[in-house]
Scaffold this active site. Structure first.
Site, PDB file in Angstrom:
ATOM      1  N   GLN A  13      39.941  46.737  47.620  1.00  0.00           N
ATOM      2  CA  GLN A  13      40.616  45.559  48.179  1.00  0.00           C
ATOM      3  C   GLN A  13      42.129  45.768  48.302  1.00  0.00           C
ATOM      4  OE1 GLN A  13      40.580  40.946  47.170  1.00  0.00           O
ATOM      5  NE2 GLN A  13      41.736  42.040  45.605  1.00  0.00           N
ATOM      6  N   LEU A  60      38.975  60.374  40.169  1.00  0.00           N
ATOM      7  CA  LEU A  60      39.859  60.274  39.001  1.00  0.00           C
ATOM      8  C   LEU A  60      39.344  61.032  37.787  1.00  0.00           C
ATOM      9  CD1 LEU A  60      41.869  58.450  40.364  1.00  0.00           C
ATOM     10  CD2 LEU A  60      41.687  56.875  38.457  1.00  0.00           C
ATOM     11  N   ALA A  83      39.689  52.325  40.167  1.00  0.00           N
ATOM     12  CA  ALA A  83      39.080  51.962  38.880  1.00  0.00           C
ATOM     13  C   ALA A  83      37.624  51.598  39.095  1.00  0.00           C
ATOM     14  CB  ALA A  83      39.802  50.759  38.262  1.00  0.00           C
ATOM     15  N   GLN A  84      36.849  51.682  38.022  1.00  0.00           N
ATOM     16  CA  GLN A  84      35.570  50.972  37.979  1.00  0.00           C
ATOM     17  C   GLN A  84      36.015  49.569  37.584  1.00  0.00           C
ATOM     18  OE1 GLN A  84      32.993  48.886  37.871  1.00  0.00           O
ATOM     19  NE2 GLN A  84      32.954  49.096  35.643  1.00  0.00           N
ATOM     20  N   SER A  85      36.127  48.683  38.565  1.00  0.00           N
ATOM     21  CA  SER A  85      36.876  47.445  38.348  1.00  0.00           C
ATOM     22  C   SER A  85      35.999  46.221  38.118  1.00  0.00           C
ATOM     23  CB  SER A  85      37.791  47.186  39.554  1.00  0.00           C
ATOM     24  OG  SER A  85      37.023  46.670  40.614  1.00  0.00           O
ATOM     25  N   THR A 126      45.797  44.701  34.061  1.00  0.00           N
ATOM     26  CA  THR A 126      45.034  43.504  34.387  1.00  0.00           C
ATOM     27  C   THR A 126      45.118  42.408  33.328  1.00  0.00           C
ATOM     28  OG1 THR A 126      42.753  42.677  34.534  1.00  0.00           O
ATOM     29  CG2 THR A 126      43.028  44.801  33.496  1.00  0.00           C
ATOM     30  N   GLU A 128      42.681  40.889  32.341  1.00  0.00           N
ATOM     31  CA  GLU A 128      41.513  41.057  31.465  1.00  0.00           C
ATOM     32  C   GLU A 128      41.925  41.599  30.101  1.00  0.00           C
ATOM     33  OE1 GLU A 128      37.804  40.891  31.445  1.00  0.00           O
ATOM     34  OE2 GLU A 128      38.488  39.253  32.686  1.00  0.00           O
ATOM     35  N   LYS A 154      41.422  49.438  30.166  1.00  0.00           N
ATOM     36  CA  LYS A 154      42.699  49.157  30.825  1.00  0.00           C
ATOM     37  C   LYS A 154      43.835  49.006  29.801  1.00  0.00           C
ATOM     38  CE  LYS A 154      41.927  48.850  35.375  1.00  0.00           C
ATOM     39  NZ  LYS A 154      42.769  49.374  36.447  1.00  0.00           N
TER      40      LYS A 154
HETATM   41  P1  NAP Z   1      38.249  47.495  43.999  1.00  0.00           P
HETATM   42  O1  NAP Z   1      38.164  46.724  45.250  1.00  0.00           O
HETATM   43  O2  NAP Z   1      37.084  47.496  43.067  1.00  0.00           O
HETATM   44  O3  NAP Z   1      38.607  49.015  44.395  1.00  0.00           O
HETATM   45  C1  NAP Z   1      38.506  50.044  43.463  1.00  0.00           C
HETATM   46  C2  NAP Z   1      38.809  51.351  44.172  1.00  0.00           C
HETATM   47  O4  NAP Z   1      38.729  52.408  43.208  1.00  0.00           O
HETATM   48  C3  NAP Z   1      37.824  51.711  45.291  1.00  0.00           C
HETATM   49  O5  NAP Z   1      38.520  52.295  46.341  1.00  0.00           O
HETATM   50  C4  NAP Z   1      36.924  52.732  44.622  1.00  0.00           C
HETATM   51  O6  NAP Z   1      36.321  53.654  45.505  1.00  0.00           O
HETATM   52  C5  NAP Z   1      37.956  53.448  43.762  1.00  0.00           C
HETATM   53  N1  NAP Z   1      37.347  54.255  42.696  1.00  0.00           N
HETATM   54  C6  NAP Z   1      36.452  53.878  41.767  1.00  0.00           C
HETATM   55  N2  NAP Z   1      36.143  54.900  40.964  1.00  0.00           N
HETATM   56  C7  NAP Z   1      36.860  55.964  41.379  1.00  0.00           C
HETATM   57  C8  NAP Z   1      36.973  57.317  40.960  1.00  0.00           C
HETATM   58  N3  NAP Z   1      36.271  57.795  39.934  1.00  0.00           N
HETATM   59  N4  NAP Z   1      37.821  58.133  41.619  1.00  0.00           N
HETATM   60  C9  NAP Z   1      38.534  57.674  42.673  1.00  0.00           C
HETATM   61  N5  NAP Z   1      38.454  56.414  43.147  1.00  0.00           N
HETATM   62  C10 NAP Z   1      37.629  55.566  42.493  1.00  0.00           C
HETATM   63  O7  NAP Z   1      39.526  47.034  43.141  1.00  0.00           O
HETATM   64  P2  NAP Z   1      40.775  46.145  43.596  1.00  0.00           P
HETATM   65  O8  NAP Z   1      40.383  44.711  43.480  1.00  0.00           O
HETATM   66  O9  NAP Z   1      41.324  46.671  44.843  1.00  0.00           O
HETATM   67  O10 NAP Z   1      41.772  46.406  42.384  1.00  0.00           O
HETATM   68  C11 NAP Z   1      42.674  47.513  42.431  1.00  0.00           C
HETATM   69  C12 NAP Z   1      43.052  47.864  41.009  1.00  0.00           C
HETATM   70  O11 NAP Z   1      43.675  46.747  40.386  1.00  0.00           O
HETATM   71  C13 NAP Z   1      41.896  48.257  40.107  1.00  0.00           C
HETATM   72  O12 NAP Z   1      42.366  49.262  39.226  1.00  0.00           O
HETATM   73  C14 NAP Z   1      41.601  46.996  39.322  1.00  0.00           C
HETATM   74  O13 NAP Z   1      41.031  47.317  38.077  1.00  0.00           O
HETATM   75  C15 NAP Z   1      42.983  46.410  39.184  1.00  0.00           C
HETATM   76  N6  NAP Z   1      43.065  44.952  39.108  1.00  0.00           N
HETATM   77  C16 NAP Z   1      42.464  44.171  40.041  1.00  0.00           C
HETATM   78  C17 NAP Z   1      42.614  42.803  39.993  1.00  0.00           C
HETATM   79  C18 NAP Z   1      41.967  41.910  41.027  1.00  0.00           C
HETATM   80  O14 NAP Z   1      41.860  40.704  40.760  1.00  0.00           O
HETATM   81  N7  NAP Z   1      41.585  42.421  42.177  1.00  0.00           N
HETATM   82  C19 NAP Z   1      43.401  42.218  38.983  1.00  0.00           C
HETATM   83  C20 NAP Z   1      44.030  43.050  38.064  1.00  0.00           C
HETATM   84  C21 NAP Z   1      43.877  44.421  38.139  1.00  0.00           C
HETATM   85  P3  NAP Z   1      34.857  53.384  46.150  1.00  0.00           P
HETATM   86  O15 NAP Z   1      35.109  52.546  47.371  1.00  0.00           O
HETATM   87  O16 NAP Z   1      34.399  54.760  46.442  1.00  0.00           O
HETATM   88  O17 NAP Z   1      34.043  52.662  45.111  1.00  0.00           O
HETATM   89  N1  GDD Z   2      30.933  38.207  39.413  1.00  0.00           N
HETATM   90  C1  GDD Z   2      30.441  37.025  39.029  1.00  0.00           C
HETATM   91  N2  GDD Z   2      29.255  36.611  39.571  1.00  0.00           N
HETATM   92  N3  GDD Z   2      31.144  36.282  38.154  1.00  0.00           N
HETATM   93  C2  GDD Z   2      30.640  35.068  37.820  1.00  0.00           C
HETATM   94  C3  GDD Z   2      29.442  34.587  38.342  1.00  0.00           C
HETATM   95  C4  GDD Z   2      28.708  35.396  39.245  1.00  0.00           C
HETATM   96  O1  GDD Z   2      27.643  35.029  39.728  1.00  0.00           O
HETATM   97  N4  GDD Z   2      29.236  33.351  37.832  1.00  0.00           N
HETATM   98  C5  GDD Z   2      30.262  33.068  37.031  1.00  0.00           C
HETATM   99  N5  GDD Z   2      31.127  34.117  37.020  1.00  0.00           N
HETATM  100  C6  GDD Z   2      32.358  34.204  36.219  1.00  0.00           C
HETATM  101  C7  GDD Z   2      32.486  35.472  35.392  1.00  0.00           C
HETATM  102  O2  GDD Z   2      31.714  35.368  34.197  1.00  0.00           O
HETATM  103  C8  GDD Z   2      33.985  35.486  35.153  1.00  0.00           C
HETATM  104  O3  GDD Z   2      34.301  34.667  34.059  1.00  0.00           O
HETATM  105  C9  GDD Z   2      34.569  34.854  36.424  1.00  0.00           C
HETATM  106  O4  GDD Z   2      33.467  34.245  37.101  1.00  0.00           O
HETATM  107  C10 GDD Z   2      35.255  35.849  37.370  1.00  0.00           C
HETATM  108  O5  GDD Z   2      34.396  36.946  37.559  1.00  0.00           O
HETATM  109  P1  GDD Z   2      34.735  38.104  38.619  1.00  0.00           P
HETATM  110  O6  GDD Z   2      34.997  37.520  39.943  1.00  0.00           O
HETATM  111  O7  GDD Z   2      33.652  39.122  38.500  1.00  0.00           O
HETATM  112  O8  GDD Z   2      36.136  38.662  38.130  1.00  0.00           O
HETATM  113  P2  GDD Z   2      36.702  39.013  36.677  1.00  0.00           P
HETATM  114  O9  GDD Z   2      37.679  37.930  36.308  1.00  0.00           O
HETATM  115  O10 GDD Z   2      35.641  39.326  35.725  1.00  0.00           O
HETATM  116  O11 GDD Z   2      37.490  40.368  36.962  1.00  0.00           O
HETATM  117  C11 GDD Z   2      38.348  40.492  38.096  1.00  0.00           C
HETATM  118  O12 GDD Z   2      39.659  40.120  37.745  1.00  0.00           O
HETATM  119  C12 GDD Z   2      40.292  40.949  36.756  1.00  0.00           C
HETATM  120  C13 GDD Z   2      41.682  40.356  36.499  1.00  0.00           C
HETATM  121  O13 GDD Z   2      41.613  39.368  35.542  1.00  0.00           O
HETATM  122  C14 GDD Z   2      38.278  41.954  38.564  1.00  0.00           C
HETATM  123  O14 GDD Z   2      38.966  42.088  39.790  1.00  0.00           O
HETATM  124  C15 GDD Z   2      38.921  42.884  37.545  1.00  0.00           C
HETATM  125  O15 GDD Z   2      38.985  44.205  38.076  1.00  0.00           O
HETATM  126  C16 GDD Z   2      40.341  42.365  37.284  1.00  0.00           C
HETATM  127  O16 GDD Z   2      40.996  43.201  36.363  1.00  0.00           O
END
Ligand code: NAP
Ligand code: GDD
Length: 339
Positions: A13, A60, A83-85, A126, A128, A154
């Site tokens: 994303q 990675l 990341a495995q996110s 994050t 988290e 993380k």
């Molecule tokens: P995302 O959509 O899950 O994207 C993760 C990316 O990492 C994808 O391009 C994935 O590639 C790649 N990846 C996974 N494993 C890998 C590996 N072993 N080697 C190389 N690339 C790999 O995550 P995002 O939402 O863009 O978030 C970006 C970063 O911010 C992540 O590190 C996440 O943990 C962190 N973060 C996200 C949020 C959020 O709310 N979005 C908040 C705080 C922190 P594939 O397409 O091949 O799977």
């Molecule tokens: N995915 C998911 N699916 N989550 C659910 C569902 C469901 O059906 N129902 C309830 N939830 C709740 C989860 O238990 C969690 O508390 C909340 O919705 C948000 O879940 P996610 O959207 O999966 O995101 P996340 O908060 O666990 O993690 C995301 O945000 C982090 C930052 O705080 C990810 O982007 C992480 O990579 C990121 O670090």
């Protein structure tokens, strides 16, 4: 000469939004992609930049490959977004999650330290990490209490970034970002799961939306604004740690309501916990139910960030709130169905 930026996680994303921003600023942008049997360029194509980013195969967990790339390109800025996110999967894949999210960062930092110390490094940390929160509003000083293998992995990467900054004087910055969502959000994450479902309902689907913990609350912002914060962090006078957040928290239940409102449906809730159900207020049709399959072994109940440091030092401030976010995402999902 154009500045060079390397972005890992370019197919996710945040990677494409950041790449677009840096291309607009005149950077030469390199993106790290994992080899896949069928390449996934969907998000880069969505933003129309798939031909502009120089794509390079990386993983990675492969040191030799990271070494080759960093020593050859010697980027001015390295954004580690890979990341495995997915928190849920980290309970099933704790070792893989650690290898990618922790060890992968150790590889990168050590290669930068030894072979390219002028490269500025951004680590995607994050909210988290705050997990079982120690303060009602979390900022850069709030202690961590991660609640998943993802959160723990993380925390390691965050502290290693701080440690390399302090030990070796690297420009290594950690952005502690609260949840941010968008049209490019992966379909497993709860907001996108909801908005795609709502779009299908508007298209005639009668499927019931099954969710886990409806009480969980998150500080949800718009990803496009958050990548601007990442960029600003690497332009600051010195490396540091910054929180990015909106300062408002919303439950999953309320996000569901906002998403359904976009298509003109008001929700009536009935029952509690596993028995809670959501109905169309007007027609009384069942729309939402709880499925324990989506519960996590340990939950992060609520997150709420204080981004005043980023505002004061970087001038960063989010504008898009959660209602507008739901609107953007549902309308985008409806557009995708009609294409
Ligand atoms: P995302 O959509 O899950 O994207 C993760 C990316 O990492 C994808 O391009 C994935 O590639 C790649 N990846 C996974 N494993 C890998 C590996 N072993 N080697 C190389 N690339 C790999 O995550 P995002 O939402 O863009 O978030 C970006 C970063 O911010 C992540 O590190 C996440 O943990 C962190 N973060 C996200 C949020 C959020 O709310 N979005 C908040 C705080 C922190 P594939 O397409 O091949 O799977
Ligand atoms: N995915 C998911 N699916 N989550 C659910 C569902 C469901 O059906 N129902 C309830 N939830 C709740 C989860 O238990 C969690 O508390 C909340 O919705 C948000 O879940 P996610 O959207 O999966 O995101 P996340 O908060 O666990 O993690 C995301 O945000 C982090 C930052 O705080 C990810 O982007 C992480 O990579 C990121 O670090």
């Amino acid at each position: 000469m154009a500045k060079k930026a390397f972005i890992t996680g370019i197919t996710g994303q945040d990677g494409p939004f950041l790449a677009k921003l840096l291309l607009e600023k005149g950077y030469e942008v390199y993106g790290g992609v994992r080899r896949a049997s069928t390449p996934n360029m969907r998000n880069l194509e969505f933003l129309g930049i798939d031909k502009d980013v120089k794509l390079i195969e990386i993983d990675l967990i492969e040191y030799s490959n990271l070494y080759k790339i960093i020593t050859t390109i010697k980027p001015d800025e390295f954004y580690n977004l890979a990341a495995q996110s997915f928190v849920g999967s980290s309970f099933e894949l704790p070792i893989l999650t650690t290898n990618i999210n922790s060890l992968g960062v150790a590889y990168i930092l050590d290669i930068i330290k030894t072979f390219s110390p002028q490269t500025k490094f951004y680590q995607a940390s994050t909210s988290e990490m705050f997990g079982k929160i120690k303060e009602p509003m979390q900022n850069e000083e709030t202690p961590f209490y991660p609640r998943s293998p993802y959160g723990v992995s993380k925390v390691y990467a965050h502290w290693l970034t701080v440690n390399y900054r302090e030990s070796y004087g690297l420009f290594a910055t950690s952005g502690i970002l609260f949840n941010h969502e968008s049209e490019l959000r992966g379909p497993q994450f709860v907001t996108r799961k909801i908005t795609r479902h709502v779009a299908n309902v508007s298209n005639g689907s009668t499927e019931i939306l099954e969710l886990g913990n409806l009480n969980a609350s998150r500080d949800w912002g718009y990803a496009k604004e958050y990548v601007e914060g990442m960029y600003l962090m690497l332009q600051a006078d010195k490396p540091d740690t910054f929180v990015l957040a909106t300062g408002k928290t919303t439950s999953v239940r309320d996000f569901v309501e906002s998403a359904y409102k976009v298509i003109g449906i008001d929700i009536r809730w009935d029952g509690a916990a596993l028995k809670e159900k959501g109905y169309d207020k007007k027609s009384d049709k069942l729309l939402i139910q709880v499925n324990p399959e989506f519960y996590r072994p340990a939950e992060v109940d609520v997150l709420l960030g204080n981004a005043s440091k980023a505002k004061n030092i970087l001038g960063w401030e989010p504008k898009i709130g959660v209602i507008e976010l739901a609107d953007i995402m549902v309308k985008n999902d409806i557009n995708l169905l009609n294409r």
